[in-house]
Design a protein around this motif. Structure first.
Motif, PDB file in Angstrom:
ATOM      1  N   GLU A 372       0.852  -1.188   0.000  1.00 41.96           N
ATOM      2  CA  GLU A 372       0.000   0.000   0.000  1.00 41.96           C
ATOM      3  C   GLU A 372       0.879   1.225   0.000  1.00 41.96           C
ATOM      4  OE1 GLU A 372      -3.377   0.258   2.755  1.00 41.96           O
ATOM      5  OE2 GLU A 372      -2.922  -1.852   3.105  1.00 41.96           O
ATOM      6  N   LEU A 373       0.466   2.215  -0.769  1.00 41.52           N
ATOM      7  CA  LEU A 373       1.291   3.417  -0.900  1.00 41.52           C
ATOM      8  C   LEU A 373       0.556   4.629  -0.368  1.00 41.52           C
ATOM      9  CD1 LEU A 373       2.551   2.832  -4.524  1.00 41.52           C
ATOM     10  CD2 LEU A 373       3.711   2.259  -2.405  1.00 41.52           C
ATOM     11  N   LEU A 374       1.343   5.599   0.064  1.00 41.27           N
ATOM     12  CA  LEU A 374       0.788   6.869   0.538  1.00 41.27           C
ATOM     13  C   LEU A 374       0.949   7.880  -0.595  1.00 41.27           C
ATOM     14  CD1 LEU A 374      -0.164   8.104   3.298  1.00 41.27           C
ATOM     15  CD2 LEU A 374       2.117   9.078   3.423  1.00 41.27           C
ATOM     16  N   PRO A 375      -0.135   8.543  -0.980  1.00 40.22           N
ATOM     17  CA  PRO A 375       0.032   9.530  -2.046  1.00 40.22           C
ATOM     18  C   PRO A 375       0.991  10.650  -1.603  1.00 40.22           C
ATOM     19  CG  PRO A 375      -2.269   9.339  -1.369  1.00 40.22           C
ATOM     20  CD  PRO A 375      -1.478   8.532  -0.413  1.00 40.22           C
TER      21      PRO A 375
ATOM     22  N   LYS B  43       0.889   5.498   9.808  1.00 48.21           N
ATOM     23  CA  LYS B  43      -0.005   6.251  10.683  1.00 48.21           C
ATOM     24  C   LYS B  43      -0.874   7.210   9.876  1.00 48.21           C
ATOM     25  CE  LYS B  43       0.582   5.052  15.026  1.00 48.21           C
ATOM     26  NZ  LYS B  43       1.714   4.171  15.064  1.00 48.21           N
ATOM     27  N   PHE B  44      -0.226   7.890   8.937  1.00 47.93           N
ATOM     28  CA  PHE B  44      -0.975   8.851   8.128  1.00 47.93           C
ATOM     29  C   PHE B  44      -1.957   8.145   7.199  1.00 47.93           C
ATOM     30  CE2 PHE B  44       2.308  12.549   8.237  1.00 47.93           C
ATOM     31  CZ  PHE B  44       1.920  12.821   9.537  1.00 47.93           C
ATOM     32  N   LYS B  45      -1.552   6.936   6.796  1.00 49.81           N
ATOM     33  CA  LYS B  45      -2.396   6.195   5.860  1.00 49.81           C
ATOM     34  C   LYS B  45      -3.563   5.542   6.596  1.00 49.81           C
ATOM     35  CE  LYS B  45      -3.209   3.878   2.020  1.00 49.81           C
ATOM     36  NZ  LYS B  45      -3.411   4.482   0.706  1.00 49.81           N
ATOM     37  N   HIS B  70      17.353  14.838   4.998  1.00 51.84           N
ATOM     38  CA  HIS B  70      16.697  13.821   4.177  1.00 51.84           C
ATOM     39  C   HIS B  70      15.495  14.442   3.473  1.00 51.84           C
ATOM     40  CE1 HIS B  70      18.959  10.536   6.108  1.00 51.84           C
ATOM     41  NE2 HIS B  70      18.994  11.399   7.094  1.00 51.84           N
ATOM     42  N   ASP B  71      15.138  13.852   2.358  1.00 48.46           N
ATOM     43  CA  ASP B  71      13.994  14.384   1.619  1.00 48.46           C
ATOM     44  C   ASP B  71      12.697  13.985   2.289  1.00 48.46           C
ATOM     45  OD1 ASP B  71      15.291  15.756  -0.251  1.00 48.46           O
ATOM     46  OD2 ASP B  71      15.410  14.110  -1.696  1.00 48.46           O
ATOM     47  N   ILE B  72      11.786  14.912   2.332  1.00 47.74           N
ATOM     48  CA  ILE B  72      10.459  14.619   2.854  1.00 47.74           C
ATOM     49  C   ILE B  72       9.482  14.926   1.735  1.00 47.74           C
ATOM     50  CG2 ILE B  72       8.684  15.329   4.493  1.00 47.74           C
ATOM     51  CD1 ILE B  72      10.971  13.834   5.739  1.00 47.74           C
ATOM     52  N   ASP B  73       8.684  13.933   1.343  1.00 51.74           N
ATOM     53  CA  ASP B  73       7.745  14.224   0.258  1.00 51.74           C
ATOM     54  C   ASP B  73       6.305  13.949   0.655  1.00 51.74           C
ATOM     55  OD1 ASP B  73       8.067  11.568   0.404  1.00 51.74           O
ATOM     56  OD2 ASP B  73       8.782  11.256  -1.643  1.00 51.74           O
ATOM     57  N   PHE B  74       6.063  13.856   1.912  1.00 52.40           N
ATOM     58  CA  PHE B  74       4.669  13.720   2.329  1.00 52.40           C
ATOM     59  C   PHE B  74       4.500  14.454   3.652  1.00 52.40           C
ATOM     60  CE2 PHE B  74       5.108  10.612   5.751  1.00 52.40           C
ATOM     61  CZ  PHE B  74       6.398  10.168   5.522  1.00 52.40           C
ATOM     62  N   GLY B  75       3.273  14.495   4.112  1.00 47.49           N
ATOM     63  CA  GLY B  75       3.023  15.136   5.393  1.00 47.49           C
ATOM     64  C   GLY B  75       2.617  16.588   5.267  1.00 47.49           C
TER      65      GLY B  75
END
Lengths: 436, 982
Positions: A372-375, B43-45, B70-75
């Motif tokens: 499962e992936l997070l967008p 957790k976010f998912k 580090h790269d962060i691409d969500f949140g």
């Protein structure tokens, strides 16, 4: 020539520091720490030039070994020396770790005094070193004059790697052919690159000064013999022999003989050593075939199915099989089903690791996983790193066979037949990857 | 950060951070982070909604991971959700994340802007402040677009809290700095200015930063702030230290605000309103008075605050420069600081005094401190303070104290710090020249200078001495004597030998009467230094020897012996060898009359006034130039200059000389030091400018040999002008090449040599020669840094149709230029047919790690291929009529961009390459020229007529330029090129 040698722990603290030449100042130690160990960006080059000083380093687990020089030295020589240094230390006290180095630092300084003189590498043969650098401290009585002179004559003599007068009740020989097979395969099963790098390790317990002759199924030798007399089926002999791309030998091997007759003859050192190293690229037996199937279901789901097929004689057993399936960086959950072995999602390594203890030849096994992936905000596509694999098989993937190992000792009364010989083949995976 | 209560502290975050800190290796750290990221992702998912606390915690962790690199691409979404929370801590973390990690992601920006808008319109001052801080921290153009309209409203609204006003003012300042076009003050101006009257000192302090910035851009709109600022200042200054409770800092009332107010006032001229001015003067006086009071506290903070205000007040006084009384008081105050214990104060005092010294009112007052300053120069421990002291001495110098100051500086030079020596030398040289009443003093000073700090004396300095000695008859004898004495020292600097060689070669006869300095003694003295010198100096000495032969025939045999010796005539250096051979032949073949003509005394140098020297040297009359003309005409003798008149600008002559087809053009390559080396030394640009016009080199010294030594004709043809034919004004600092390269191109239409381009790293000198339809360009790439350039490559390309019009071949240039070194490139050009564009020169190299890329236009223009044609008036008009078709003529009427000086015009037209025809046009004011453009395909005859009109309408000077040629494109292009020149 090497100006100095430093050993650091993972924090960059100096454990061992030995300076051989005046042109290396005290600040060289710090320069390497600041510019390499603590560098903001990981330094990947093994050679670093700082203020007209060259630093050559190798890393063993968490330990840094750095050789320093101001001169224009042969870098290959320096690295050969560093590797040798590692071997010597391993032979003396086992694994190179901070603990071990701290416990043996007197010994290490003693070794450094012996194997480097004014920056010039000296005899670094473990067997020879062990005769006069011991770990036990001073024995009850000091060595006699005779013993001392014997050591001198041996170390400075023509055959520096073996002393005279060795006696064994049982003359034994162990021969290990260790190979690591490297592969990169396309998703369709096409081999993009493959090669085997192998080593012949030898452990000898032989009396006297025996003369050995080692033979294997080298294509050049076989062809020459085939031409010479026996009318073997050329096709058969072609399959039986292997083409060696390049090889290096232990210093005991007589290179002139190898060059002229391509025969490997030598007086072996006592104990364990590496007789030769070689590389082949043709007709490699690939022990495993990995068939990946990756399907993206929408933006938030990924289905992975991986099949592995073993490709060797059913009677043989492969061991320690591990398949590593990389997962995207935005994985939020993984479900795995596998028939055989154990599989687990390791978040810290961003991969699914599937382990199988044992697997016979001509079998197949499969794993399927739902990821499962997070967008994410990034529109960057997942780079799909290759699936890698680890294993150990009891044959040589290059096809190398030991044909004979003959021992001649003219002075003592044992012959080739009396020597007990053991041969073992181990094939391991190097970088064994399949793109998906 | 608000105090975090125990229940609110994020334990998970603390644990995570301590885990990371405990990691033994980079790999372990990465593993830990990967694990944490996977956890946060799951957790976010996860299906169940997170509460505010955990969201905050995870966003915090992400932020921490991001700050670790580090790269962060969500949140981002979660962070934006936090913005709409009602809890302060959650909102704060949300804003923190946004201001650190925001990227121009369209959908998120809309959400963020929405949240910010909500907060701005809320009545909660804390939330408003958070939102304003976020806008200021991000400060992007998008933010400015969204909020630039709203913030001024918040700033001036009556019901806004003070703290919000402060934030709003600073936020607006930030937005104005990033995108000034979006922040339109217009209607708000007056209300913003009135913030200066605000009750709250914090608001005033914030607002004044904004107003200062705004008023620097458009001072007129904010003019009203002056009187407000003055009254505000006077209120603060006159208040007792206890009045402003929270804003009193170590007994000083509102020091930051006072400084900012004073700085704001420095943006404007002195107030015109008498009352306001009176009040301001009063304030300044009070500040000066306060400085005299005994300190109220021993703490350093107290005196720092007080002095900060004082120095700001003094800079305001200096800025106004209209109150003699205040200036003198300021100067006295600074005088006290000169002896202060605190090094920083002494430094600041010296620095401020430098500016005071340039004011006419306080100059005298500054001069009274000369002893202290000299003392500072000698005794200060810190080199930067000594540097300031030297600057101040330089600034306070005038005729009355020049001798003392120069003497002091000279004596200090012996012990001076290496880093400032070169600058000191230049300063001494300038002062000595500027205030020299007595030229023997000047000569003494400079010779002393060379003796003391020879290594730091740049070429320009000794060029200048020689120029002055040659131009002043009265000092020549004295100079020769002094130089002779100076050379007798056992060890003397090479520069001294150069000066000595030159001066004795010219004026040795003036002291030859004395038996102690008989010709032979002079020669032996010079020759004793010969072997210790570098090649250029030896070359100069050889020239001095040949001059000796002329001056003192009795030395002839001795000198010929020296020239004939193997070490000269077979010298491995080509230049020396050539000189030795030629001089030997010259001395043995030529009759005395010829020798006397060839080796005549150097003519006086033309006084070419540089921008600063023009002001400095009013007393030197223009007489020198007129004497010059006759001799010059005789000597140059070339057909182009046949008229015997020379332009004021000798660089034009140098250029025209070089364009004369010379029989052995290749000899140019022999020149040891290419012209570009006379680049500016590292000292301040002001100092350099003075000397940039100097330019004697030993080729100039030899110029009078030109007619006889045929083979080295073009070698010697470089006049003194070649090293400076492009004055520094041409040099552009801006590295962007193409826009200005057109301009550069125009500079080279009428001349062939000079500095093509210069920036901090690289200087490109150019030297070119043309003959028929062929041309050769020498480019000299000089590395101005101390670091080597690697992978240096240049490519010359002909864009578009130029490819078929020009044939350009360039030799590859060496890929590596050492620091300070120079490499040469030769480019050969063949003109196939007429053209209008210029070839492009692209230069790429690595300096340090960075790739540098430049594109310039090579100054190759169609007029370079002109062959001058002399013709009589009759012929000219006949041809003029033949070319009467409308497309064959191009005409342009344009304003003069330079003064209309006949000589300059002539020089430029000559530089163009055409023949300047005298007595052709009935109107003597007009100029007519004729020439043929040589290309491989054809020859295009061209005629030109330039009609200056000095009194056109409204006093402007206009030109009418008409070009006729047999090809229409040629006429047009020539017309375009020339219109830029006058």
């Amino acid at each position: 020539m090497i100006g100095g040698l430093f050993i650091y722990n993972h924090k960059g603290e100096v454990l061992i520091s030995r300076v051989y030449r005046d042109d290396i100042g005290r600040n060289a130690v710090d320069a390497f720490r600041v510019n390499v160990i603590h560098a903001r960006q990981q330094v990947r080059s093994p050679v670093t030039n700082i203020a007209r000083t060259s630093f050559f380093h190798v890393k063993r687990s968490n330990i840094w070994l750095a050789a320093v020089t101001k001169q224009n030295v042969n870098a290959a020589m320096v690295f050969e020396f560093l590797y040798k240094m590692c071997d010597v230390m391993t032979a003396y006290f086992g694994k190179i770790s901070e603990e071990n180095i701290k416990n043996n630092f007197v010994l290490i300084y003693e070794l450094l005094d012996e194997i480097l003189d004014f920056g010039y590498p000296q005899n670094s043969e473990t067997g020879a070193l062990k005769t006069f650098i011991t770990q036990q401290g001073i024995k009850g009585q000091p060595q006699t004059k005779e013993e001392q002179s014997q050591i001198t004559s041996q170390v400075t003599g023509q055959i520096g790697w073996r002393r005279e007068g060795i006696k064994y009740r049982r003359n034994e020989l162990f021969l290990d052919v260790l190979e690591s097979v490297n592969l990169l395969m396309s998703p369709q099963g096409q081999v993009l690159s493959a090669h085997v790098s192998g080593r012949v390790m030898m452990k000898s317990y032989l009396s006297g000064m025996p003369e050995c002759k080692f033979g294997m199924n080298d294509k050049i030798v076989i062809d020459k013999q085939g031409k010479g007399g026996t009318t073997d089926d050329p096709g058969k002999s072609g399959k039986q022999s292997i083409a060696i791309d390049d090889c290096t030998f232990h210093q005991c091997v007589r290179l002139s003989k190898f060059d002229s007759e391509r025969s490997i003859s030598f007086i072996p050192p006592d104990g364990e050593y590496e007789l030769m190293r070689y590389r082949t690229t043709k007709d490699i037996i690939l022990p495993f075939r990995v068939i990946p199937l990756v399907r993206e279901v929408g933006r938030t789901k990924l289905e992975v199915k991986v099949v592995i097929k073993s490709n060797f004689k059913p009677s043989l057993l492969a061991q320690k099989i591990e398949v590593r399936i990389p997962t995207p960086l935005n994985t939020s959950g993984v479900q795995v089903i596998c028939m055989k072995g154990k599989a687990k999602y390791k978040a810290s390594e961003n991969a699914i690791v599937w382990k199988i203890k044992r697997m016979a030849g001509m079998k197949e096994s499969q794993i399927s996983a739902e990821i499962e992936l997070l967008p994410t905000n990034d529109k960057k596509k997942w780079a799909r790193p290759p699936i890698s694999m680890n294993f150990e098989v009891p044959f040589a993937p290059s096809g190398l066979k030991v044909r004979y190992l003959k021992v001649f000792e003219s002075k003592l009364n044992y012959s080739d037949h009396d020597v007990i010989k053991w041969v073992r083949y181990i094939g391991r995976s190097g970088i064994y990857e399949t793109r998906c | 950060m608000p105090a975090v209560s125990k229940g609110d502290g994020m334990r998970g975050l603390a644990v995570f951070i301590s885990d990371i800190r405990n990691c033994k290796s980079k790999e372990a750290e990465i593993k830990r982070i990967n694990k944490e990221l996977a956890n946060i992702r799951s957790k976010f998912k996860g299906d169940k909604a997170l509460d505010g606390y955990s969201k905050k915690k995870y966003v915090c962790k992400l932020l921490f991971i991001f700050l670790l690199g580090h790269d962060i691409d969500f949140g981002h979404m979660e962070a934006v959700n936090l913005l709409s929370s009602n809890k302060y801590t959650e909102k704060q973390i949300g804003y923190l994340f946004i201001s650190v990690l925001v990227n121009s992601n369209s959908e998120l920006i809309r959400l963020i802007n929405n949240a910010i808008k909500n907060d701005l319109s809320s009545r909660n001052p804390t939330f408003m402040c958070l939102a304003l801080h976020c806008i200021a921290n991000v400060g992007s153009r998008e933010m400015a677009e969204a909020f630039a309209g709203e913030i001024p409203r918040i700033l001036v609204a009556g019901d806004t809290m003070d703290s919000v006003k402060q934030s709003a003012a600073l936020c607006l300042l930030r937005l104005y700095k990033t995108s000034p076009d979006l922040v339109l003050m217009g209607e708000w101006t007056s209300r913003v200015v009135h913030l200066l009257n605000d009750q709250h000192m914090g608001v005033v302090t914030a607002a004044i930063s904004l107003i200062t910035c705004l008023s620097q851009k458009n001072p007129d709109e904010f003019k009203t702030c002056v009187s407000l600022a003055v009254s505000r200042l006077s209120r603060i200054v006159s208040s007792a230290s206890t009045d402003l409770q929270d804003y009193t800092y170590y007994f000083v009332p509102a020091p930051w605000l006072s400084c900012k107010l004073l700085r704001l006032l420095q943006c404007y001229p002195p107030p015109e309103d008498g009352a306001v001015k009176g009040r301001l003067v009063e304030c300044l006086e009070t500040i000066l008075n306060k400085a005299q009071e005994p300190p109220k506290s021993k703490k350093v903070q107290h005196s720092n605050a007080k002095n900060a205000i004082l120095f700001e007040a003094i800079s305001l006084i200096i800025h106004y420069d209209s109150e003699p009384n205040l200036l003198v008081r300021a100067c006295n105050q600074l005088g006290q600081f000169l002896q202060h214990r605190e090094t920083n104060l002494r430094y600041l005092a010296l620095e401020s005094m430098c500016t005071l010294a340039s004011s006419e009112f306080s100059h005298e007052a500054v001069k009274t401190h000369i002893e202290t300053v000299i003392n500072a120069l000698k005794t200060e421990r810190d080199v930067s303070v000594r540097q300031r002291a030297a600057d101040l001495l330089y600034a306070m110098c005038d005729r009355s104290n020049a001798k003392q100051i120069v003497a002091e500086m000279l004596s200090y030079l012996e012990t001076a710090d290496y880093s400032i020596r070169e600058e000191m030398v230049l300063k001494v040289a300038i002062l000595a020249e500027k205030y020299a009443v007595d030229y023997s003093w000047y000569v003494d000073t400079i010779l002393n200078l060379i003796r003391i700090a020879g290594d730091y004396v740049s070429e320009e300095v000794w060029y200048r001495v020689i120029q002055i000695v040659i131009n002043r008859d009265d000092v020549q004898g004295y100079a020769a004597k002094t130089v002779f004495e100076a050379l007798q020292a056992p060890a003397c600097h090479e520069n001294m030998v150069k000066v000595g060689g030159y001066i004795l070669g010219e004026f040795g006869n003036l002291i030859a009467g004395d038996p102690r300095s008989s010709p032979l003694v002079q020669f032996n003295l010079l020759h004793s230094k010969f072997h210790l010198c570098s090649v250029p100096t030896r070359a100069l000495l050889l020239s001095a020897y040949i001059k000796f032969i002329n001056l003192f025939p009795e030395t002839k045999s001795t000198i010929q012996e020296v020239l004939r010796s193997d070490s000269q005539i077979r010298n491995s250096d080509v230049e020396l060898q050539q000189r030795a051979v030629e001089y030997l032949k010259l001395s043995s073949i030529a009759s005395t009359d010829v020798l006397a003509t060839v080796l005549e005394e150097m003519p006086p140098f033309p006084e070419r006034e540089s921008s600063i020297l023009a002001k400095l040297k009013k007393k030197k009359g223009p007489g020198a130039v007129s004497v010059n003309e006759l001799e010059e005409g005789k000597r140059e003798g070339g057909e182009l200059n046949g008229g015997g008149e020379r332009g004021g600008d000798s660089s034009a002559i140098a250029a025209s000389n070089a364009s004369t087809p010379s029989p052995s053009a290749d000899l140019l390559g022999l020149r040891a030091g290419p012209p570009v080396t006379a680049a500016a030394p590292s000292a301040g640009s002001l100092l350099v400018d003075v000397f940039s016009e100097a330019g004697i080199n030993d080729d100039g010294f030899l110029r009078d040999l030109e007619p006889t030594t045929e083979s080295s004709d073009s070698l010697l043809a470089e006049g003194p002008g070649d090293s400076d034919s492009a004055p520094p004004s041409v040099v552009s600092e801006d590295p962007t090449p193409l826009p200005e390269s057109d301009e550069l191109l125009n500079k080279f239409v009428c001349k062939n040599n000079g500095v093509l381009f210069e920036n901090q790293l690289l200087q490109i000198g150019i030297k070119s020669e043309y003959r028929q339809n062929l041309g050769r360009i020498y480019l000299f790439y000089g590395n101005k840094t101390s670091v080597q350039f690697v992978t240096f490559t240049t490519t010359v390309t002909c864009p578009g149709e130029l490819q078929s019009q020009l044939n350009v071949q360039s030799k590859p240039v060496e890929p590596l230029i050492e620091g300070g070194a120079q490499v040469q490139q030769v480019i050969n050009i063949e003109c196939l047919t007429d053209f209008s564009d210029a070839p492009l020169l692209n230069i790429k190299f690595r300096y340090g790690g960075a790739l540098q890329n430049l594109t310039l236009k090579l100054p190759v223009t169609i007029n370079k291929f002109f062959q001058p044609t002399e013709m009589a008036s009759h012929d000219f008009f006949q041809r003029w009529k033949q070319l009467s078709q409308p497309q064959q003529e191009a005409q342009k009427i344009f304003k003069a961009s330079h003064a209309m000086d006949t000589e300059v015009l002539k020089a430029k037209l000559l530089g163009l390459g055409m023949a300047l025809l005298e007595n052709v046009d009935p109107n003597p004011e007009n100029f007519v020229c004729a020439g043929v453009i040589q290309s491989k395909a054809q020859q295009v005859g061209s005629l030109l007529r330039l009609e200056p009109n000095a009194q056109a309408q409204s006093g402007e000077q206009m030109y009418r330029l008409t070009v006729r040629s047999s090809k229409d494109t040629v006429s047009k292009r020539l017309c375009e090129l020339l219109a830029e020149q006058f």
